[in-house]
Each structure stands twice: as C-alpha cells, then as structure tokens.
Scaffold this motif. Structure first.
Motif, short mmCIF file in Angstrom:
data_model
loop_
_atom_site.label_atom_id
_atom_site.label_comp_id
_atom_site.label_asym_id
_atom_site.label_seq_id
_atom_site.Cartn_x
_atom_site.Cartn_y
_atom_site.Cartn_z
N MET A 1 0.84 -1.19 0.00
CA MET A 1 0.00 0.00 0.00
C MET A 1 0.88 1.24 0.00
O MET A 1 1.82 1.35 0.78
N ALA A 2 0.59 2.17 -0.86
CA ALA A 2 1.37 3.40 -0.97
C ALA A 2 1.02 4.35 0.17
O ALA A 2 -0.10 4.39 0.66
N THR A 3 2.00 5.11 0.61
CA THR A 3 1.79 6.12 1.64
C THR A 3 2.00 7.49 1.02
O THR A 3 2.41 7.61 -0.13
N VAL A 4 1.71 8.54 1.78
CA VAL A 4 1.87 9.90 1.28
C VAL A 4 3.30 10.11 0.79
O VAL A 4 4.25 9.77 1.49
N GLY A 5 3.44 10.63 -0.40
CA GLY A 5 4.76 10.91 -0.95
C GLY A 5 5.44 9.70 -1.56
O GLY A 5 6.57 9.79 -1.99
N ASP A 50 13.35 7.78 1.19
CA ASP A 50 13.90 8.88 1.96
C ASP A 50 12.86 9.51 2.89
O ASP A 50 13.12 10.52 3.53
N GLY A 51 11.66 8.93 2.94
CA GLY A 51 10.60 9.46 3.80
C GLY A 51 9.90 10.67 3.23
O GLY A 51 8.99 11.22 3.82
N PHE A 52 10.34 11.08 2.05
CA PHE A 52 9.75 12.27 1.43
C PHE A 52 9.26 11.96 0.02
O PHE A 52 8.08 11.94 -0.23
N ARG A 53 10.20 11.70 -0.91
CA ARG A 53 9.81 11.47 -2.31
C ARG A 53 10.50 10.28 -2.96
O ARG A 53 9.89 9.55 -3.72
#
Length: 130
Positions: A1-5, A50-53
């Motif tokens: 499941m994809a998360t934000v970013g 990287d927790g971002f992108r």
C-alpha cells in the motif's frame, strides 16, 4: 500500500510493462496460470525510501512460459526493457529514474513441471509525478 509521498511501484510497473510487453503482467499469479501463458509477475521484495519522495524498491520479476526458451526469451526482453527504457519513463503516478540488476535472470524451479520459470531481481528508483 502506498503512503503519502510514495509510489505503488508494483502497480506502476505492472501497467508500464503490460503496455511495453503486450503480455499478461500481474502481482498475484492467476489460478489458471497454465492456460494464460506467458505471464510476468512483479513483486516488491524490499528497499527503502527517503521518507519524502525518493523510493528505492527491490523488485522480484518472475516470468512463466510453456517452454524454457519462451520463458528465457521473455525474461531477456523484460530485463532489457527495465534496464534500457525504464529510466526516465513516466506513468500517471511515477517517474522512474534508475534501474539496475541485483540478481541476474536464472532458471527457477516451479511445482508444475509443465511450466517454465525464470526470475531476477532489480533495484528500481522512482518518485511521485508531482
């Protein structure tokens, strides 16, 4: 499941590879596998982000065919696409920036002796489109 970013790498690769290969590309094998060959299976098996992108996904690719040459040939075509055409490819949700082989294509046994399977694993870098 994809998360934000993040990117659902499996879903994006399945769609991209279906368009490029013109064969059935799945994450889960169909119950009637022997009747719908050839089939390419994509599964994320790890990686990090990287927790971002930026997402660095380890992806297993298994190719199923009716004969050893058919499975081997489709694996060679699949690997070539990933290594030569995926870099810079853009889907509706992802931009792919790099791909490399982790484990080269090799014969893999399968419980149904009338099917042939070749598998490999790849490191895929991507990020969301926006």
């Amino acid at each position: 499941m994809a998360t934000v970013g993040s990117v659902d790498v499996e879903a994006e690769l399945v769609a991209w590879m279906k368009a490029k290969l013109g064969v059935r590309v799945v994450t889960d094998l169909p119950a009637d596998l022997g009747e719908v060959l050839p089939v390419v299976q994509i599964q994320r098996i790890g990686g990090d982000d990287d927790g971002f992108r930026l997402d660095r996904a380890f992806v297993a690719v298994d190719v199923y065919g009716a004969t050893r040459p058919a499975a081997s040939g489709l694996m060679a075509q699949t690997r070539s696409l990933l290594l030569s055409e995926l870099r810079g490819a853009k889907t509706t949700a992802a931009v792919f920036t790099k791909a490399r082989t982790i484990t080269a294509p090799a014969w893999r046994p399968y419980e149904n002796p009338s099917l042939r399977r070749f598998g490999a694993s790849f490191e895929i870098f991507c990020h969301p489109v926006s």
